[in-house]
Structure formats: structure tokens, C-alpha cells
Design a protein around this motif. Structure first.
Motif, PDB file in Angstrom:
ATOM      1  N   GLY A  10      45.381  40.327  37.069  1.00  0.00           N
ATOM      2  CA  GLY A  10      45.578  39.556  35.851  1.00  0.00           C
ATOM      3  C   GLY A  10      45.215  38.109  36.045  1.00  0.00           C
ATOM      4  N   LEU A  11      45.626  37.301  35.081  1.00  0.00           N
ATOM      5  CA  LEU A  11      45.370  35.863  35.094  1.00  0.00           C
ATOM      6  C   LEU A  11      46.655  35.143  35.479  1.00  0.00           C
ATOM      7  CD1 LEU A  11      43.632  33.360  34.416  1.00  0.00           C
ATOM      8  CD2 LEU A  11      44.396  33.631  32.038  1.00  0.00           C
ATOM      9  N   MET A  83      50.822  38.779  46.622  1.00  0.00           N
ATOM     10  CA  MET A  83      50.017  37.570  46.753  1.00  0.00           C
ATOM     11  C   MET A  83      50.815  36.380  46.215  1.00  0.00           C
ATOM     12  SD  MET A  83      46.287  39.046  45.601  1.00  0.00           S
ATOM     13  CE  MET A  83      46.766  39.239  43.885  1.00  0.00           C
ATOM     14  N   ASN A  84      51.121  35.456  47.087  1.00  0.00           N
ATOM     15  CA  ASN A  84      51.868  34.254  46.721  1.00  0.00           C
ATOM     16  C   ASN A  84      51.005  33.018  46.920  1.00  0.00           C
ATOM     17  OD1 ASN A  84      54.159  35.883  46.278  1.00  0.00           O
ATOM     18  ND2 ASN A  84      54.820  35.653  48.404  1.00  0.00           N
ATOM     19  N   SER A  85      51.410  31.917  46.333  1.00  0.00           N
ATOM     20  CA  SER A  85      50.698  30.639  46.469  1.00  0.00           C
ATOM     21  C   SER A  85      49.212  30.827  46.195  1.00  0.00           C
ATOM     22  CB  SER A  85      50.914  30.064  47.878  1.00  0.00           C
ATOM     23  OG  SER A  85      52.285  29.866  48.127  1.00  0.00           O
ATOM     24  N   LEU A  86      48.910  31.475  45.108  1.00  0.00           N
ATOM     25  CA  LEU A  86      47.519  31.795  44.798  1.00  0.00           C
ATOM     26  C   LEU A  86      46.712  30.544  44.529  1.00  0.00           C
ATOM     27  CD1 LEU A  86      48.152  34.990  42.694  1.00  0.00           C
ATOM     28  CD2 LEU A  86      46.603  34.847  44.656  1.00  0.00           C
ATOM     29  N   LYS A  87      45.435  30.613  44.907  1.00  0.00           N
ATOM     30  CA  LYS A  87      44.501  29.506  44.740  1.00  0.00           C
ATOM     31  C   LYS A  87      43.318  29.978  43.895  1.00  0.00           C
ATOM     32  CE  LYS A  87      45.472  28.125  49.524  1.00  0.00           C
ATOM     33  NZ  LYS A  87      44.843  27.863  50.860  1.00  0.00           N
ATOM     34  N   PRO A  88      42.624  29.054  43.250  1.00  0.00           N
ATOM     35  CA  PRO A  88      41.423  29.458  42.510  1.00  0.00           C
ATOM     36  C   PRO A  88      40.420  30.219  43.392  1.00  0.00           C
ATOM     37  CG  PRO A  88      42.076  27.271  41.844  1.00  0.00           C
ATOM     38  CD  PRO A  88      42.983  27.648  42.984  1.00  0.00           C
ATOM     39  N   VAL A  93      37.486  40.386  42.307  1.00  0.00           N
ATOM     40  CA  VAL A  93      37.904  41.761  42.064  1.00  0.00           C
ATOM     41  C   VAL A  93      38.465  42.278  43.380  1.00  0.00           C
ATOM     42  CG1 VAL A  93      37.199  44.086  41.427  1.00  0.00           C
ATOM     43  CG2 VAL A  93      36.168  42.102  40.279  1.00  0.00           C
ATOM     44  N   TYR A  94      39.663  42.821  43.324  1.00  0.00           N
ATOM     45  CA  TYR A  94      40.340  43.316  44.519  1.00  0.00           C
ATOM     46  C   TYR A  94      40.236  44.843  44.558  1.00  0.00           C
ATOM     47  CZ  TYR A  94      42.196  38.764  45.669  1.00  0.00           C
ATOM     48  OH  TYR A  94      42.315  37.441  46.048  1.00  0.00           O
ATOM     49  N   TYR A  95      39.801  45.327  45.714  1.00  0.00           N
ATOM     50  CA  TYR A  95      39.592  46.755  45.914  1.00  0.00           C
ATOM     51  C   TYR A  95      40.540  47.292  46.979  1.00  0.00           C
ATOM     52  CZ  TYR A  95      35.145  45.942  43.537  1.00  0.00           C
ATOM     53  OH  TYR A  95      34.175  45.591  42.620  1.00  0.00           O
ATOM     54  N   CYS A  96      41.058  48.461  46.715  1.00  0.00           N
ATOM     55  CA  CYS A  96      41.853  49.197  47.681  1.00  0.00           C
ATOM     56  C   CYS A  96      40.936  50.198  48.373  1.00  0.00           C
ATOM     57  CB  CYS A  96      42.967  49.922  46.931  1.00  0.00           C
ATOM     58  SG  CYS A  96      43.944  51.061  47.885  1.00  0.00           S
ATOM     59  N   ALA A  97      41.167  50.428  49.663  1.00  0.00           N
ATOM     60  CA  ALA A  97      40.350  51.375  50.410  1.00  0.00           C
ATOM     61  C   ALA A  97      41.219  52.133  51.399  1.00  0.00           C
ATOM     62  CB  ALA A  97      39.227  50.653  51.142  1.00  0.00           C
ATOM     63  N   SER A  98      40.810  53.362  51.698  1.00  0.00           N
ATOM     64  CA  SER A  98      41.550  54.154  52.679  1.00  0.00           C
ATOM     65  C   SER A  98      40.607  54.715  53.723  1.00  0.00           C
ATOM     66  CB  SER A  98      42.319  55.291  52.001  1.00  0.00           C
ATOM     67  OG  SER A  98      41.436  56.264  51.484  1.00  0.00           O
ATOM     68  N   SER A  99      41.157  54.915  54.899  1.00  0.00           N
ATOM     69  CA  SER A  99      40.383  55.451  56.009  1.00  0.00           C
ATOM     70  C   SER A  99      41.021  56.739  56.501  1.00  0.00           C
ATOM     71  CB  SER A  99      40.345  54.432  57.154  1.00  0.00           C
ATOM     72  OG  SER A  99      39.681  54.977  58.273  1.00  0.00           O
ATOM     73  N   THR A 100      40.161  57.672  56.920  1.00  0.00           N
ATOM     74  CA  THR A 100      40.644  58.902  57.527  1.00  0.00           C
ATOM     75  C   THR A 100      40.210  58.990  58.985  1.00  0.00           C
ATOM     76  OG1 THR A 100      38.680  60.115  56.813  1.00  0.00           O
ATOM     77  CG2 THR A 100      40.575  60.140  55.323  1.00  0.00           C
ATOM     78  N   VAL A 123      41.512  39.759  39.592  1.00  0.00           N
ATOM     79  CA  VAL A 123      42.505  38.702  39.760  1.00  0.00           C
ATOM     80  C   VAL A 123      41.813  37.377  39.474  1.00  0.00           C
ATOM     81  CG1 VAL A 123      43.965  37.466  41.401  1.00  0.00           C
ATOM     82  CG2 VAL A 123      43.882  39.964  41.432  1.00  0.00           C
ATOM     83  N   THR A 124      42.351  36.625  38.538  1.00  0.00           N
ATOM     84  CA  THR A 124      41.793  35.331  38.179  1.00  0.00           C
ATOM     85  C   THR A 124      42.881  34.276  38.317  1.00  0.00           C
ATOM     86  OG1 THR A 124      40.270  36.361  36.612  1.00  0.00           O
ATOM     87  CG2 THR A 124      40.622  33.988  36.414  1.00  0.00           C
ATOM     88  N   VAL A 125      42.591  33.254  39.107  1.00  0.00           N
ATOM     89  CA  VAL A 125      43.547  32.180  39.335  1.00  0.00           C
ATOM     90  C   VAL A 125      42.976  30.907  38.731  1.00  0.00           C
ATOM     91  CG1 VAL A 125      44.895  30.923  41.041  1.00  0.00           C
ATOM     92  CG2 VAL A 125      44.232  33.295  41.488  1.00  0.00           C
ATOM     93  N   SER A 126      43.687  30.365  37.764  1.00  0.00           N
ATOM     94  CA  SER A 126      43.227  29.149  37.092  1.00  0.00           C
ATOM     95  C   SER A 126      43.814  27.915  37.759  1.00  0.00           C
ATOM     96  CB  SER A 126      43.627  29.190  35.623  1.00  0.00           C
ATOM     97  OG  SER A 126      45.033  29.206  35.495  1.00  0.00           O
TER      98      SER A 126
END
Length: 127
Positions: A10-11, A83-88, A93-100, A123-126
Motif C-alpha cells: 500500500g501507500l 517493515m518499519n521506519s520506511l523510506k522513499p 514491488v515486493y515479491y515472495c519466493a520459495s525454495s525447495t 509498496v509506495t513510501v511518500s
């Protein structure tokens, strides 16, 4: 096959927080590690954080250490990214990935180590 679905983007204003979730379904019993990557416009996809699926070992990019926390709930087949203390500069775009694949003690930070990917969440940080 494993399906991954991210949510929680989100924003948010700089200094704010977001929690991303990634729910895994399908053949999740072979999962060895889960991770988060991100890709900003015009940039390559970069590693953010990773966690072994059956141990508590984590790995973070230097740019997010101390601000982001990866965690999981095995019963829910879900991995989170707080995610805390976010910066611009965190805008991406955040991607989740898995490994086998068999992994070492430290979950890998390279995208080629992961077999399945979600569609991503913005994710957009203004400022």
C-alpha cells in the motif's frame, strides 16, 4: 508446484510501517527457505530478506537491517515481512519466493536459488 500470494502492500508515509504477508499453497512440504525480494522501477530485482523454513536462521540485505523483520507461521504456510521506519527508497514491488533446494545454514540471498515466485505487491513510501 507451489503457489504464492502476497498481500499487505500500500501507500505509507516515510517513517511508517507495513506488514506484508505471503501465503503458500500446493506442495509446500518440500519448502526449505522463503524470501522477499523487491524491484523498483528501472532497477533490477534485489534481495530483501530470507528465512529457512524449518529453522530460525535469517538473512537480511544491509539496506533493511534493523528496520525489517521476516517471520513465518508454518501452520498457516505464511511468511511475513514487517517493515518499519520506511523510506522513499523502499518503494518497489515486493515479491515472495520459495525454495525447495537444499540450503546451507544461511538462507540464500540470490534470486536463482528460489523456485517459485508470487505476483508481487506494491509498496509506495511518500516523503
Amino acid at each position: 508446484q507451489v503457489q504464492l500470494v502476497e498481500s499487505g502492500g500500500g501507500l505509507v508515509q516515510a517513517g511508517g510501517s507495513l506488514r506484508l504477508s505471503c501465503v503458500a499453497s500446493g506442495r509446500t512440504s518440500s519448502t526449505t527457505a522463503m524470501s522477499w525480494f523487491r524491484q523498483a522501477p528501472g532497477k533490477e530485482r534485489e534481495f530483501v530478506a530470507a528465512m529457512r523454513w524449518n529453522a530460525w536462521t535469517t538473512n537480511y540485505a544491509d539496506s533493511v537491517k534493523g528496520r525489517f523483520t521476516i517471520s513465518r507461521d508454518n501452520a498457516k504456510n505464511t511468511v511475513y515481512l514487517q517493515m518499519n521506519s520506511l523510506k522513499p527508497a523502499d518503494t518497489a514491488v515486493y515479491y515472495c519466493a520459495s525454495s525447495t533446494r537444499p540450503n546451507g545454514y544461511t538462507p540464500p540471498p540470490t534470486s536463482t536459488s528460489y523456485d517459485y515466485w508470487g505476483q508481487g505487491t506494491q509498496v509506495t513510501v511518500s516523503s
